[in-house]
Write an enzyme that holds these catalytic residues in place. Structure first.
Site, mmCIF file in Angstrom:
data_model
loop_
_atom_site.group_PDB
_atom_site.id
_atom_site.type_symbol
_atom_site.label_atom_id
_atom_site.label_comp_id
_atom_site.label_asym_id
_atom_site.label_seq_id
_atom_site.Cartn_x
_atom_site.Cartn_y
_atom_site.Cartn_z
ATOM 1 N N LYS A 149 5.569 6.228 4.990
ATOM 2 C CA LYS A 149 6.013 4.834 4.932
ATOM 3 C C LYS A 149 7.278 4.738 5.782
ATOM 4 C CE LYS A 149 6.197 1.142 1.517
ATOM 5 N NZ LYS A 149 5.346 0.210 2.227
HETATM 6 N N1 PMP Z 1 -0.705 -0.119 2.864
HETATM 7 C C1 PMP Z 1 0.417 -0.417 3.546
HETATM 8 C C2 PMP Z 1 0.396 -0.334 5.030
HETATM 9 C C3 PMP Z 1 1.578 -0.793 2.874
HETATM 10 O O1 PMP Z 1 2.695 -1.072 3.541
HETATM 11 C C4 PMP Z 1 1.550 -0.877 1.465
HETATM 12 C C5 PMP Z 1 2.787 -1.235 0.709
HETATM 13 N N2 PMP Z 1 3.165 -2.568 0.909
HETATM 14 C C6 PMP Z 1 0.348 -0.587 0.798
HETATM 15 C C7 PMP Z 1 -0.745 -0.197 1.532
HETATM 16 C C8 PMP Z 1 0.250 -0.658 -0.696
HETATM 17 O O2 PMP Z 1 1.004 0.371 -1.275
HETATM 18 P P1 PMP Z 1 1.723 0.206 -2.690
HETATM 19 O O3 PMP Z 1 0.670 -0.134 -3.653
HETATM 20 O O4 PMP Z 1 2.325 1.528 -2.946
HETATM 21 O O5 PMP Z 1 2.724 -0.877 -2.532
#
Ligand code: PMP
Length: 290
Positions: A149
């Site tokens: 991330k």
């Molecule tokens: N995919 C991407 C590219 C993201 O940035 C996110 C988070 N916003 C997610 C999936 C979902 O992840 P999470 O459930 O941990 O927020």
């Protein structure tokens, strides 16, 4: 609004970083988006673990322990008196020079921002949203792995712009072979013959914490759930489809590339999972007082 910046809680206006910060110059850093619900930080441990994993993968030192990050998050929430919040934790490589060399950076920048959030209007949660496949493919795992991330979200931003240009709010991103990866800020699920399917991480997606929570809910509800390679066709012929993410939570999808899904309304399984997810936000987290 108060912001945590390198160990201090400062006023929003004083929360500034240098133009030489490699987070600004190159997107060299990592972040997390977290939610708190009624003084409970949802899945905080999981988010902090992922933050440290993202940092480890790009060889970025986080100058705090996991406990110190937790405490700093709580302190920021308390400084802003927020019961329900969206929390953004950002660690960048810090100030360097104009070259790429991360060794020139003199100490990481740590920022925590807490704010209110309403990503999508309630009408979409009731009626579902349409999504569209965009030309920009998801980053290759061998390039910038989507499991990191990182602050480098241009891949997702390009896809988002393409969706907006096409009149949609969210984009379906495929991998370089044309298999379904994820959306710009959410993971994707489909329901077919009562089974739940979501693409495996190797197809180029973030290991979403909401995605994991949904897989846990499926186990609890005895709905069989599988990580499976998906094509657009599988989405088109699915009975139900929904997106998962910290900001979006669980968003029903009722149209993919003009094909109506499941009669054009959020399905039974989706609604059941939404209900269970709401329950989970009242249980699974770290408590704080304001
Ligand atoms: N995919 C991407 C590219 C993201 O940035 C996110 C988070 N916003 C997610 C999936 C979902 O992840 P999470 O459930 O941990 O927020």
């Amino acid at each position: 609004m108060k912001v945590y910046l390198n160990g201090k809680i400062v006023d929003k206006r004083a929360a500034t970083v240098s133009v030489f910060d490699h987070g600004f110059l190159y997107g060299d850093g990592v972040f997390e988006g977290i939610r708190s619900y009624n003084c409970l930080v949802f899945k905080l441990k999981e988010h902090i673990d992922r933050l440290f994993e993202s940092a480890h993968s790009i060889m970025l030192n986080i100058p705090l322990t996991k406990k110190q990050v937790t405490d700093a998050i709580i302190k920021t929430l308390q400084a802003n008196k927020l019961k329900d919040a969206y929390i953004r934790v950002i660690i960048s490589r810090g100030n360097g020079d104009l070259g790429l060399d991360p060794r020139r950076c003199k100490g990481e920048t740590v920022v925590i921002i807490t704010d209110k959030i309403a990503l999508y209007p309630q009408t979409l949660y009731k009626g579902g949203m349409g999504i569209v496949t965009v030309p920009t493919v998801r980053n290759l795992c061998e390039a910038v792995n989507p499991q990191i991330k990182s602050l480098n979200y241009l891949n997702n931003i390009l896809a988002k712009m393409e969706a907006i240009n096409a009149g949609y709010q969210e984009a379906l991103m495929l991998d370089h072979l044309g298999y379904v990866a994820e959306c710009t800020g959410d993971n994707i699920f489909v329901v077919k013959k009562g089974h739940l399917y979501t693409p495996p991480q190797c197809m180029g997606s973030l290991r979403g914490i909401t995605r994991d929570a949904v897989l846990g809910i499926a186990r609890k509800l005895k709905i069989s759930a599988h990580e499976h390679v998906l094509t657009r066709h599988e989405l088109f012929i699915s009975e139900e489809c929904f997106l998962t993410g910290t900001a979006a939570e669980i968003m029903p999808v009722i149209k993919v590339d003009g094909r109506v899904i499941g009669g054009g309304a959020p399905g039974k399984v989706t609604k059941e999972i939404m209900k269970e997810f709401r329950k989970l936000t009242k249980l699974g987290g770290i408590k704080y007082k304001i």
